[in-house]
Design a protein around this motif. Structure first.
Motif, mmCIF file in Angstrom:
data_model
loop_
_atom_site.group_PDB
_atom_site.id
_atom_site.type_symbol
_atom_site.label_atom_id
_atom_site.label_comp_id
_atom_site.label_asym_id
_atom_site.label_seq_id
_atom_site.Cartn_x
_atom_site.Cartn_y
_atom_site.Cartn_z
ATOM 1 N N GLU A 16 1.680 5.868 -1.179
ATOM 2 C CA GLU A 16 1.672 6.805 -2.389
ATOM 3 C C GLU A 16 0.353 7.316 -2.786
ATOM 4 O O GLU A 16 0.091 7.945 -3.520
ATOM 5 N N GLY A 17 -0.750 6.432 -2.286
ATOM 6 C CA GLY A 17 -2.055 6.994 -2.473
ATOM 7 C C GLY A 17 -2.217 8.428 -1.700
ATOM 8 O O GLY A 17 -1.502 8.708 -1.045
ATOM 9 N N MET A 18 -3.476 9.005 -2.355
ATOM 10 C CA MET A 18 -3.681 10.270 -1.910
ATOM 11 C C MET A 18 -4.556 10.353 -0.749
ATOM 12 O O MET A 18 -5.239 11.117 -0.315
ATOM 13 N N GLU A 19 -5.171 9.160 -0.161
ATOM 14 C CA GLU A 19 -6.092 8.989 0.881
ATOM 15 C C GLU A 19 -5.487 8.123 1.802
ATOM 16 O O GLU A 19 -4.674 7.144 1.748
ATOM 17 N N ASP A 20 -6.414 7.976 2.970
ATOM 18 C CA ASP A 20 -6.254 6.865 4.018
ATOM 19 C C ASP A 20 -6.052 5.329 3.219
ATOM 20 O O ASP A 20 -6.946 5.247 2.243
ATOM 21 N N ALA A 21 -5.776 4.529 3.882
ATOM 22 C CA ALA A 21 -5.450 3.316 3.269
ATOM 23 C C ALA A 21 -5.415 2.078 4.430
ATOM 24 O O ALA A 21 -4.980 2.436 5.725
ATOM 25 N N GLU A 22 -5.807 0.698 4.341
ATOM 26 C CA GLU A 22 -5.566 -0.101 5.188
ATOM 27 C C GLU A 22 -5.014 -1.458 4.709
ATOM 28 O O GLU A 22 -5.587 -1.642 3.366
ATOM 29 N N ARG A 23 -4.561 -2.177 5.233
ATOM 30 C CA ARG A 23 -3.897 -3.539 4.823
ATOM 31 C C ARG A 23 -3.688 -4.461 5.824
ATOM 32 O O ARG A 23 -3.155 -4.014 6.797
ATOM 33 N N TYR A 24 -4.090 -5.795 5.815
ATOM 34 C CA TYR A 24 -3.738 -6.690 6.629
ATOM 35 C C TYR A 24 -2.687 -7.579 6.421
ATOM 36 O O TYR A 24 -2.309 -7.799 5.002
ATOM 37 N N PHE A 25 -1.848 -8.163 7.244
ATOM 38 C CA PHE A 25 -0.820 -8.860 6.857
ATOM 39 C C PHE A 25 -1.062 -10.349 7.730
ATOM 40 O O PHE A 25 -1.389 -10.322 8.668
ATOM 41 N N GLU A 26 -0.817 -11.334 6.737
ATOM 42 C CA GLU A 26 -1.444 -12.679 7.005
ATOM 43 C C GLU A 26 -0.168 -13.653 7.072
ATOM 44 O O GLU A 26 0.910 -13.415 6.465
ATOM 45 N N GLN A 27 -0.381 -14.700 7.782
ATOM 46 C CA GLN A 27 0.805 -15.725 7.714
ATOM 47 C C GLN A 27 -0.066 -17.106 7.919
ATOM 48 O O GLN A 27 -0.814 -17.606 8.905
ATOM 49 N N ASN A 28 0.232 -17.908 6.902
ATOM 50 C CA ASN A 28 -0.532 -19.249 6.838
ATOM 51 C C ASN A 28 -1.930 -19.223 6.623
ATOM 52 O O ASN A 28 -2.558 -19.753 7.646
ATOM 53 N N MET A 65 10.394 1.854 10.538
ATOM 54 C CA MET A 65 10.271 1.369 11.637
ATOM 55 C C MET A 65 8.765 0.275 11.821
ATOM 56 O O MET A 65 8.846 -0.525 12.181
ATOM 57 N N VAL A 66 7.750 0.850 10.949
ATOM 58 C CA VAL A 66 6.537 -0.089 10.943
ATOM 59 C C VAL A 66 7.000 -1.525 10.277
ATOM 60 O O VAL A 66 6.537 -2.577 10.517
ATOM 61 N N ALA A 67 7.779 -1.358 9.177
ATOM 62 C CA ALA A 67 8.122 -2.506 8.405
ATOM 63 C C ALA A 67 8.878 -3.366 9.274
ATOM 64 O O ALA A 67 8.774 -4.849 8.877
ATOM 65 N N ILE A 68 9.706 -2.914 10.149
ATOM 66 C CA ILE A 68 10.534 -3.819 10.841
ATOM 67 C C ILE A 68 9.715 -4.410 12.008
ATOM 68 O O ILE A 68 9.830 -5.813 12.283
ATOM 69 N N GLU A 69 8.729 -3.782 12.382
ATOM 70 C CA GLU A 69 7.843 -4.358 13.589
ATOM 71 C C GLU A 69 7.163 -5.344 12.937
ATOM 72 O O GLU A 69 6.850 -6.450 13.576
ATOM 73 N N ILE A 70 6.559 -5.328 11.659
ATOM 74 C CA ILE A 70 5.632 -6.282 10.846
ATOM 75 C C ILE A 70 6.802 -7.344 10.484
ATOM 76 O O ILE A 70 6.275 -8.561 10.925
ATOM 77 N N PHE A 71 7.839 -7.279 10.095
ATOM 78 C CA PHE A 71 8.725 -8.134 9.736
ATOM 79 C C PHE A 71 9.168 -9.147 11.160
ATOM 80 O O PHE A 71 9.057 -10.450 10.933
ATOM 81 N N ASP A 72 9.498 -8.597 12.150
ATOM 82 C CA ASP A 72 9.860 -9.060 13.360
ATOM 83 C C ASP A 72 8.558 -10.011 14.037
ATOM 84 O O ASP A 72 8.626 -11.161 14.227
ATOM 85 N N LEU A 73 7.105 -9.487 13.724
ATOM 86 C CA LEU A 73 5.880 -10.178 14.158
ATOM 87 C C LEU A 73 5.842 -11.619 13.211
ATOM 88 O O LEU A 73 5.810 -12.620 13.771
ATOM 89 N N LEU A 74 6.251 -11.461 11.884
ATOM 90 C CA LEU A 74 5.880 -12.454 10.935
ATOM 91 C C LEU A 74 7.190 -13.365 10.980
ATOM 92 O O LEU A 74 6.940 -14.531 11.051
ATOM 93 N N GLN A 75 8.163 -12.909 11.259
ATOM 94 C CA GLN A 75 9.461 -13.636 11.346
ATOM 95 C C GLN A 75 9.639 -14.683 12.612
ATOM 96 O O GLN A 75 10.082 -15.735 12.728
ATOM 97 N N GLY A 76 8.978 -13.802 13.648
ATOM 98 C CA GLY A 76 9.027 -14.782 14.993
ATOM 99 C C GLY A 76 7.870 -15.907 15.047
ATOM 100 O O GLY A 76 8.316 -16.716 15.652
ATOM 101 N N GLU A 77 7.017 -15.652 13.962
ATOM 102 C CA GLU A 77 5.965 -17.010 14.026
ATOM 103 C C GLU A 77 6.731 -18.112 13.169
ATOM 104 O O GLU A 77 6.205 -19.111 13.353
ATOM 105 N N GLU A 78 7.472 -17.771 12.405
ATOM 106 C CA GLU A 78 8.231 -18.796 11.443
ATOM 107 C C GLU A 78 9.159 -19.507 12.274
ATOM 108 O O GLU A 78 9.261 -20.640 11.999
ATOM 109 N N SER A 79 9.881 -19.059 13.285
ATOM 110 C CA SER A 79 10.769 -19.695 14.171
ATOM 111 C C SER A 79 10.169 -20.822 14.777
ATOM 112 O O SER A 79 9.134 -20.990 15.108
#
Length: 79
Positions: A16-28, A65-79
């Motif tokens: 929604e922003g009008m410019e480039d953005a970056e964000r990190y996703f963390e777990q624990n 697609m990017v949301a699913i990849e992030i979800f799989d990455l974070l979900q896989g770590e919880e198992s």
């Protein structure tokens, strides 16, 4: 809010922003990946931080697609 909903909300906020953005996703408190959004091309770049210190990068033009990849990455770590 589920994990997937939270990921999608963060990605939509980036879009929604009008410019480039970056964000990190963390777990624990450990950074698992970084997402860059490029407004000009309306695309995402996902960088996954591997345990060996290397980084894998993937390009997406679909928010779901990017949301699913992030979800799989974070979900896989919880198992």
């Amino acid at each position: 809010m589920s994990l997937l909903e939270g990921i999608l909300t963060r990605l939509k906020t980036m879009q929604e922003g009008m410019e480039d953005a970056e964000r990190y996703f963390e777990q624990n408190g450990v950074r698992k990946c970084k997402v860059n959004y490029y407004a000009k091309t309306k695309s995402f770049e996902l960088k996954i931080f591997n345990e060996d210190g290397k980084t894998d990068a993937f390009q997406f033009d679909n928010i779901d697609m990017v949301a699913i990849e992030i979800f799989d990455l974070l979900q896989g770590e919880e198992s």
